[in-house]
Design a protein around this motif. Structure first.
Motif, PDB file in Angstrom:
ATOM      1  N   LEU A 147       9.160 -43.156   8.048  1.00  0.00           N
ATOM      2  CA  LEU A 147       8.598 -42.960   6.541  1.00  0.00           C
ATOM      3  C   LEU A 147       7.578 -43.922   7.823  1.00  0.00           C
ATOM      4  CD1 LEU A 147       9.994 -42.188   3.952  1.00  0.00           C
ATOM      5  CD2 LEU A 147       8.265 -40.820   4.894  1.00  0.00           C
ATOM      6  N   ARG A 148       8.136 -44.989   7.815  1.00  0.00           N
ATOM      7  CA  ARG A 148       8.019 -46.774   8.038  1.00  0.00           C
ATOM      8  C   ARG A 148       8.126 -46.866   9.926  1.00  0.00           C
ATOM      9  NH1 ARG A 148       4.071 -44.548   5.990  1.00  0.00           N
ATOM     10  NH2 ARG A 148       3.449 -45.801   4.302  1.00  0.00           N
ATOM     11  N   LEU A 186       4.081 -51.430  22.332  1.00  0.00           N
ATOM     12  CA  LEU A 186       4.087 -50.152  21.924  1.00  0.00           C
ATOM     13  C   LEU A 186       4.664 -49.255  22.596  1.00  0.00           C
ATOM     14  CD1 LEU A 186       0.397 -51.713  22.617  1.00  0.00           C
ATOM     15  CD2 LEU A 186       1.096 -50.584  20.629  1.00  0.00           C
ATOM     16  N   ASP A 187       5.056 -49.214  24.086  1.00  0.00           N
ATOM     17  CA  ASP A 187       6.239 -48.426  24.339  1.00  0.00           C
ATOM     18  C   ASP A 187       7.218 -47.809  23.563  1.00  0.00           C
ATOM     19  OD1 ASP A 187       6.383 -46.869  27.282  1.00  0.00           O
ATOM     20  OD2 ASP A 187       7.511 -47.441  27.337  1.00  0.00           O
ATOM     21  N   LEU A 188       7.487 -48.628  23.437  1.00  0.00           N
ATOM     22  CA  LEU A 188       8.916 -48.167  22.118  1.00  0.00           C
ATOM     23  C   LEU A 188       8.573 -47.233  21.041  1.00  0.00           C
ATOM     24  CD1 LEU A 188      11.249 -51.087  21.810  1.00  0.00           C
ATOM     25  CD2 LEU A 188      11.914 -49.149  23.072  1.00  0.00           C
ATOM     26  N   ILE A 189       7.305 -47.909  20.467  1.00  0.00           N
ATOM     27  CA  ILE A 189       6.450 -46.491  19.641  1.00  0.00           C
ATOM     28  C   ILE A 189       5.892 -45.470  19.961  1.00  0.00           C
ATOM     29  CG2 ILE A 189       4.483 -46.790  17.982  1.00  0.00           C
ATOM     30  CD1 ILE A 189       4.201 -49.553  17.791  1.00  0.00           C
ATOM     31  N   ASN A 190       5.790 -45.576  21.175  1.00  0.00           N
ATOM     32  CA  ASN A 190       5.085 -44.273  21.724  1.00  0.00           C
ATOM     33  C   ASN A 190       6.229 -43.533  22.454  1.00  0.00           C
ATOM     34  OD1 ASN A 190       3.090 -45.495  21.705  1.00  0.00           O
ATOM     35  ND2 ASN A 190       1.694 -46.018  23.564  1.00  0.00           N
ATOM     36  N   PRO A 196      -0.283 -43.770  18.833  1.00  0.00           N
ATOM     37  CA  PRO A 196      -0.771 -43.807  16.846  1.00  0.00           C
ATOM     38  C   PRO A 196      -2.598 -43.190  17.046  1.00  0.00           C
ATOM     39  CG  PRO A 196      -0.756 -45.684  17.818  1.00  0.00           C
ATOM     40  CD  PRO A 196       0.165 -45.609  18.824  1.00  0.00           C
ATOM     41  N   ASP A 197      -2.784 -42.664  16.442  1.00  0.00           N
ATOM     42  CA  ASP A 197      -3.596 -42.180  16.155  1.00  0.00           C
ATOM     43  C   ASP A 197      -5.125 -43.616  15.429  1.00  0.00           C
ATOM     44  OD1 ASP A 197      -3.680 -39.423  16.374  1.00  0.00           O
ATOM     45  OD2 ASP A 197      -2.406 -39.903  14.489  1.00  0.00           O
ATOM     46  N   SER A 198      -4.715 -44.281  15.314  1.00  0.00           N
ATOM     47  CA  SER A 198      -5.804 -45.451  14.716  1.00  0.00           C
ATOM     48  C   SER A 198      -4.810 -46.658  14.403  1.00  0.00           C
ATOM     49  CB  SER A 198      -6.365 -45.009  13.358  1.00  0.00           C
ATOM     50  OG  SER A 198      -5.253 -45.309  12.252  1.00  0.00           O
ATOM     51  N   VAL A 199      -5.391 -48.261  14.876  1.00  0.00           N
ATOM     52  CA  VAL A 199      -4.644 -49.230  14.710  1.00  0.00           C
ATOM     53  C   VAL A 199      -6.247 -50.355  13.541  1.00  0.00           C
ATOM     54  CG1 VAL A 199      -4.429 -49.579  16.755  1.00  0.00           C
ATOM     55  CG2 VAL A 199      -5.944 -50.385  16.242  1.00  0.00           C
ATOM     56  N   GLY A 200      -5.159 -51.092  13.101  1.00  0.00           N
ATOM     57  CA  GLY A 200      -6.623 -52.326  11.892  1.00  0.00           C
ATOM     58  C   GLY A 200      -5.296 -53.540  11.694  1.00  0.00           C
ATOM     59  N   TYR A 222      -0.632 -43.119  11.724  1.00  0.00           N
ATOM     60  CA  TYR A 222      -0.602 -41.787  12.953  1.00  0.00           C
ATOM     61  C   TYR A 222      -1.029 -40.680  11.109  1.00  0.00           C
ATOM     62  CZ  TYR A 222       1.998 -43.004  15.787  1.00  0.00           C
ATOM     63  OH  TYR A 222       2.958 -44.086  17.032  1.00  0.00           O
ATOM     64  N   ASP A 223      -1.764 -40.269  11.199  1.00  0.00           N
ATOM     65  CA  ASP A 223      -3.392 -39.271  10.291  1.00  0.00           C
ATOM     66  C   ASP A 223      -1.636 -38.618   9.749  1.00  0.00           C
ATOM     67  OD1 ASP A 223      -5.197 -39.663  11.907  1.00  0.00           O
ATOM     68  OD2 ASP A 223      -5.381 -37.670  12.981  1.00  0.00           O
ATOM     69  N   GLU A 224      -1.073 -37.808  10.335  1.00  0.00           N
ATOM     70  CA  GLU A 224       0.506 -37.354   9.345  1.00  0.00           C
ATOM     71  C   GLU A 224       0.823 -38.135   7.923  1.00  0.00           C
ATOM     72  OE1 GLU A 224       2.731 -38.495  13.096  1.00  0.00           O
ATOM     73  OE2 GLU A 224       1.098 -37.561  12.683  1.00  0.00           O
ATOM     74  N   GLY A 225       1.210 -39.278   8.176  1.00  0.00           N
ATOM     75  CA  GLY A 225       0.963 -40.366   7.033  1.00  0.00           C
ATOM     76  C   GLY A 225       1.718 -41.741   7.766  1.00  0.00           C
TER      77      GLY A 225
END
Length: 347
Positions: A147-148, A186-190, A196-200, A222-225
């Motif tokens: 989830l997070r 970031l590469d660990l996230i990928n 991810p689909d977007s950042v903010g 990510y778009d799926e939540g």
């Protein structure tokens, strides 16, 4: 010894010398030539390591018949080098961040793949056994639906005014906390979830540096939540050396992992892995994979041996140019988001 693979290195700084020693320990490969503008470095390598030396990559490729080249130069120089390697039909390993834009990254990913050339980027955490084990746990549903997440990196790299000298002072040389360290986070996230689909809410903050950022923070979606955050600080004097931390929270537990160990909290026990409900602890000594030659960390040898195996046996690489290009797409978004927020604040 059967040194069937002839390797070259462009750039013999810290990482170039690290890869030199690892590759030369391989039973079926050898570094036969290096290129570096430093006369001192090439003279020493030629005299004591008995390799051919050149002042630049053009002379190296003109004079040597190589199977693969390891590129350890500032990323601003890499497009020209990679174009030359592509023309010479040479497999390529490149130190991160590879190049400086997603557009260049995609171009080289497509062209090297189309040519059937092995291409790999040195995001070394993908070869760390703790992170690999954590990724496997998440994929098999150990902590339920993710989830997070939180990806962090800290170091005492810049803890005083560095001036304008040195490669870390400019983005072109791969400096700045984004290219040097946030790219790993970031590469660990990928690696775990894909890009991810977007950042903010991105904030790139100077603490001591004049031209580049020292602290990086952002939220990723990510778009799926699924969503999470990244926080990187290379001006944190409370750390002795660079440290990556990664946390994933799921609907059945959570895990916290770094290069050396992992803590897992489960709502119910898992007999398959011998994990109880509540907190569990794993250490690198519980899961590590042996390598034939150790320098700096097991993962450094593992990535080079994988690169060689990919050339010899056709194995897929763990971090391709395409993977690195996806990372650069997120980096481009971080820079754009920070600039937009600053422009809004000024307006």
């Amino acid at each position: 010894m059967n040194n069937s693979l002839r390797l070259g290195i462009v750039g013999t700084g810290r990482m170039g010398i690290t890869h030199f020693s690892i590759a030369n320990a391989h039973d079926d490969a050898a570094v036969v030539a290096v290129a570096d503008p430093s006369k001192l470095v090439t003279t020493m390598l030629g005299k004591y390591a008995k390799v051919s030396t050149y002042k630049d990559y053009k002379a190296l490729l003109k004079q040597e018949q190589l199977d693969a080249v390891m590129v350890c130069t500032p990323p601003a120089l890499n497009p020209d080098i990679l174009d030359a390697l592509l023309e010479a039909q040479v497999h390529a390993f490149v130190e991160k961040p590879f190049v400086l834009s997603a557009a260049d990254g995609r171009r080289f990913a497509e062209s090297f793949d189309a040519a059937g050339l092995v291409n790999q980027v040195g995001y070394v955490n993908r070869w760390n056994d703790m992170f690999t084990k954590a990724k496997n746990f998440v994929e098999e549903g150990l902590i339920g639906k993710p989830l997070r997440f939180r990806s962090e990196m800290f170091s005492p790299t810049i803890i005083r005014d560095p001036g304008d000298a040195g490669w870390r002072a400019t983005h072109a040389n791969g400096g700045g906390a984004v290219y040097e360290m946030a790219s790993h986070a970031l590469d660990l996230i990928n690696y775990f979830f894909g890009a991810p689909d977007s950042v903010g809410g991105t904030s790139l903050t100077k603490v001591f540096s004049k031209q580049v950022e020292d602290v990086v923070s952002s939220s990723l979606f990510y778009d799926e939540g699924l969503a999470g955050t990244i926080y990187v600080n290379w001006s944190d004097a409370s750390y002795r050396k660079p440290t990556n931390k990664f946390e994933v929270f799921g609907d059945a537990g959570k895990l916290q992992v770094d290069q050396h160990g992992m803590k897992i909290f489960l709502t119910t026990s898992n007999e398959r892995h011998g994990l109880k409900a509540g907190w569990n602890q794993l250490y690198i000594t519980d899961v590590f994979s042996a390598v034939p030659f150790y320098v700096r960390g097991l993962e450094y040898s593992a990535q080079i041996y994988d690169f060689i195996a990919s050339i010899q046996e056709g194995n897929p690489v763990r971090c391709s140019f395409a993977d690195a290009a996806a990372n650069l797409e997120v980096i481009d978004r971080l820079f754009a988001d920070d600039a937009a927020l600053r422009a809004g604040a000024v307006a």
